[in-house]
Design a protein around this motif. Structure first.
Motif, PDB file in Angstrom:
ATOM      1  N   GLY A  49      26.276  30.950  47.409  1.00 65.79           N
ATOM      2  CA  GLY A  49      25.118  30.872  48.291  1.00 65.79           C
ATOM      3  C   GLY A  49      25.457  30.901  49.764  1.00 65.79           C
ATOM      4  N   GLY A  50      26.484  31.651  50.144  1.00 63.36           N
ATOM      5  CA  GLY A  50      26.849  31.765  51.550  1.00 63.36           C
ATOM      6  C   GLY A  50      27.764  30.668  52.053  1.00 63.36           C
ATOM      7  N   ALA A  51      28.079  29.680  51.211  1.00 66.78           N
ATOM      8  CA  ALA A  51      28.959  28.583  51.622  1.00 66.78           C
ATOM      9  C   ALA A  51      30.418  29.011  51.487  1.00 66.78           C
ATOM     10  CB  ALA A  51      28.705  27.358  50.751  1.00 66.78           C
ATOM     11  N   SER A  52      31.294  28.320  52.212  1.00 65.62           N
ATOM     12  CA  SER A  52      32.720  28.661  52.152  1.00 65.62           C
ATOM     13  C   SER A  52      33.392  28.077  50.917  1.00 65.62           C
ATOM     14  CB  SER A  52      33.426  28.156  53.412  1.00 65.62           C
ATOM     15  OG  SER A  52      33.365  26.741  53.464  1.00 65.62           O
ATOM     16  N   HIS A  53      32.939  26.921  50.466  1.00 65.82           N
ATOM     17  CA  HIS A  53      33.510  26.261  49.295  1.00 65.82           C
ATOM     18  C   HIS A  53      32.380  25.831  48.360  1.00 65.82           C
ATOM     19  CE1 HIS A  53      36.806  25.942  52.149  1.00 65.82           C
ATOM     20  NE2 HIS A  53      37.608  25.656  51.137  1.00 65.82           N
ATOM     21  N   ALA A  54      32.720  25.648  47.094  1.00 69.16           N
ATOM     22  CA  ALA A  54      31.736  25.150  46.134  1.00 69.16           C
ATOM     23  C   ALA A  54      32.449  24.297  45.091  1.00 69.16           C
ATOM     24  CB  ALA A  54      31.011  26.299  45.454  1.00 69.16           C
ATOM     25  N   SER A  55      31.742  23.291  44.620  1.00 63.95           N
ATOM     26  CA  SER A  55      32.292  22.383  43.622  1.00 63.95           C
ATOM     27  C   SER A  55      31.760  22.773  42.252  1.00 63.95           C
ATOM     28  CB  SER A  55      31.881  20.955  43.967  1.00 63.95           C
ATOM     29  OG  SER A  55      32.418  20.063  43.042  1.00 63.95           O
ATOM     30  N   GLY A  56      32.613  22.599  41.251  1.00 63.03           N
ATOM     31  CA  GLY A  56      32.199  22.944  39.898  1.00 63.03           C
ATOM     32  C   GLY A  56      33.014  22.207  38.860  1.00 63.03           C
ATOM     33  N   ILE A  57      32.724  22.509  37.608  1.00 59.28           N
ATOM     34  CA  ILE A  57      33.416  21.874  36.482  1.00 59.28           C
ATOM     35  C   ILE A  57      34.123  22.969  35.692  1.00 59.28           C
ATOM     36  CG2 ILE A  57      33.089  20.601  34.342  1.00 59.28           C
ATOM     37  CD1 ILE A  57      30.614  19.340  35.744  1.00 59.28           C
ATOM     38  N   CYS A  58      35.383  22.736  35.375  1.00 61.50           N
ATOM     39  CA  CYS A  58      36.180  23.699  34.617  1.00 61.50           C
ATOM     40  C   CYS A  58      35.665  23.769  33.186  1.00 61.50           C
ATOM     41  CB  CYS A  58      37.650  23.299  34.653  1.00 61.50           C
ATOM     42  SG  CYS A  58      38.672  24.330  33.608  1.00 61.50           S
ATOM     43  N   VAL A  59      35.261  24.952  32.763  1.00 62.15           N
ATOM     44  CA  VAL A  59      34.742  25.148  31.413  1.00 62.15           C
ATOM     45  C   VAL A  59      35.865  25.553  30.467  1.00 62.15           C
ATOM     46  CG1 VAL A  59      33.123  26.495  30.036  1.00 62.15           C
ATOM     47  CG2 VAL A  59      32.498  25.783  32.331  1.00 62.15           C
ATOM     48  N   GLY A  60      36.829  26.316  30.974  1.00 64.92           N
ATOM     49  CA  GLY A  60      37.938  26.741  30.122  1.00 64.92           C
ATOM     50  C   GLY A  60      38.975  27.527  30.894  1.00 64.92           C
ATOM     51  N   LYS A  61      40.162  27.674  30.284  1.00 66.34           N
ATOM     52  CA  LYS A  61      41.247  28.441  30.887  1.00 66.34           C
ATOM     53  C   LYS A  61      41.245  29.845  30.292  1.00 66.34           C
ATOM     54  CE  LYS A  61      44.115  24.322  31.335  1.00 66.34           C
ATOM     55  NZ  LYS A  61      45.407  23.706  31.029  1.00 66.34           N
ATOM     56  N   VAL A  62      41.467  30.841  31.149  1.00 67.67           N
ATOM     57  CA  VAL A  62      41.486  32.231  30.697  1.00 67.67           C
ATOM     58  C   VAL A  62      42.626  32.982  31.367  1.00 67.67           C
ATOM     59  CG1 VAL A  62      39.046  32.462  30.097  1.00 67.67           C
ATOM     60  CG2 VAL A  62      39.745  32.803  32.431  1.00 67.67           C
ATOM     61  N   GLY A  63      42.982  34.108  30.808  1.00 65.97           N
ATOM     62  CA  GLY A  63      43.989  34.981  31.399  1.00 65.97           C
ATOM     63  C   GLY A  63      43.364  36.319  31.732  1.00 65.97           C
ATOM     64  N   PHE A  64      43.678  36.856  32.910  1.00 62.33           N
ATOM     65  CA  PHE A  64      43.132  38.138  33.351  1.00 62.33           C
ATOM     66  C   PHE A  64      44.262  39.159  33.404  1.00 62.33           C
ATOM     67  CE2 PHE A  64      40.864  34.745  35.676  1.00 62.33           C
ATOM     68  CZ  PHE A  64      39.631  34.869  35.070  1.00 62.33           C
ATOM     69  N   GLU A  65      44.033  40.334  32.827  1.00 59.31           N
ATOM     70  CA  GLU A  65      45.038  41.391  32.894  1.00 59.31           C
ATOM     71  C   GLU A  65      44.996  42.023  34.271  1.00 59.31           C
ATOM     72  OE1 GLU A  65      45.226  44.303  29.841  1.00 59.31           O
ATOM     73  OE2 GLU A  65      44.777  42.842  28.272  1.00 59.31           O
ATOM     74  N   SER A  66      46.181  42.277  34.842  1.00 63.62           N
ATOM     75  CA  SER A  66      46.237  42.897  36.164  1.00 63.62           C
ATOM     76  C   SER A  66      46.046  44.405  36.049  1.00 63.62           C
ATOM     77  CB  SER A  66      47.575  42.579  36.828  1.00 63.62           C
ATOM     78  OG  SER A  66      48.626  43.059  36.031  1.00 63.62           O
ATOM     79  N   LYS A  67      45.647  45.017  37.164  1.00 64.26           N
ATOM     80  CA  LYS A  67      45.401  46.457  37.182  1.00 64.26           C
ATOM     81  C   LYS A  67      46.719  47.228  37.217  1.00 64.26           C
ATOM     82  CE  LYS A  67      42.432  46.227  40.704  1.00 64.26           C
ATOM     83  NZ  LYS A  67      41.413  46.568  41.683  1.00 64.26           N
ATOM     84  N   GLN A  68      46.656  48.504  36.848  1.00 63.53           N
ATOM     85  CA  GLN A  68      47.824  49.383  36.915  1.00 63.53           C
ATOM     86  C   GLN A  68      48.295  49.512  38.363  1.00 63.53           C
ATOM     87  OE1 GLN A  68      49.613  50.835  34.660  1.00 63.53           O
ATOM     88  NE2 GLN A  68      48.417  50.277  32.872  1.00 63.53           N
ATOM     89  N   PRO A  69      49.553  49.709  38.665  1.00 65.78           N
ATOM     90  CA  PRO A  69      50.677  49.913  37.754  1.00 65.78           C
ATOM     91  C   PRO A  69      51.302  48.600  37.271  1.00 65.78           C
ATOM     92  CG  PRO A  69      51.435  50.167  39.981  1.00 65.78           C
ATOM     93  CD  PRO A  69      49.958  49.899  40.046  1.00 65.78           C
TER      94      PRO A  69
END
Length: 191
Positions: A49-69
């Motif tokens: 919402g335009g703010a610099s920081h936001a607070s939240g609750i961790c729902v789960g851990k995930v892994g993201f695949e990086s782009k090529q190369p």
């Protein structure tokens, strides 16, 4: 000459301030940066919402695949924001910092660094984790601070310690005449 016209259609002169003002007001919208700053569009698509920081609750851990190369799994979290209940994907910086974060931990997130756009080889990730349970992730990584147990867990153990079980004979020993009448009425009701 009052209200004279210079160079064809160009407006100028003493009595043309309203015309110049309106023309400038309308033509500023052709500027991309002005339009982006004044439409309020970023508040609709931006989960923070335009703010610099936001607070939240961790729902789960995930892994993201990086782009090529590149070929790697970038560690991250799914975070449920407190302010609007939106779920966002968050990158966890530094090696091994994912071990400091547990599910249902309170986290503070900020932008990753390109004004709401993705950075580097991490596709679709626009935010990073900065703070876990009120402690800086960098301080945890450097070993300057340690994470406390969850506040919920501490509250529950405190409550359980207050209401420890007591035997029936112990209660009978400390019974007053008022309590005795109540107990007799309850026993009569059970029969």
């Amino acid at each position: 000459i009052v209200g004279s016209v210079r160079c064809g259609q160009e407006t100028g002169g003493i009595l043309c301030a309203r015309k110049l003002h309106n023309k400038r007001r309308l033509n500023r919208w052709a500027d991309k940066n002005y339009r982006k700053a004044h439409t309020g569009r970023e508040f609709r698509w931006d989960p923070m919402g335009g703010a610099s920081h936001a607070s939240g609750i961790c729902v789960g851990k995930v892994g993201f695949e990086s782009k090529q190369p590149n070929s790697a799994l970038r560690k991250g979290l799914r975070v449920l924001l407190k302010k609007n209940n939106k779920k966002v994907a968050v990158f966890v910086p530094k090696d091994g910092c994912l071990n400091f974060i547990d599910e249902n931990d309170s986290v503070l997130i900020s932008g990753l660094g390109r004004k709401g756009r993705t950075v580097g080889d991490i596709p679709g990730i626009r935010f990073k984790c900065v703070n876990v349970a009120g402690i800086s992730l960098k301080a945890l990584y450097l070993g300057k601070k340690q994470k406390k147990k969850g506040q919920y867990f501490l509250n529950q153990t405190h409550i359980m310690n207050q209401f420890a079980s007591v035997s029936y004979t112990h209660l009978r020993a400390h019974e007053t005449s008022l309590h005795l009448v109540c107990r007799l009425l309850l026993e009569k009701k059970k029969k």
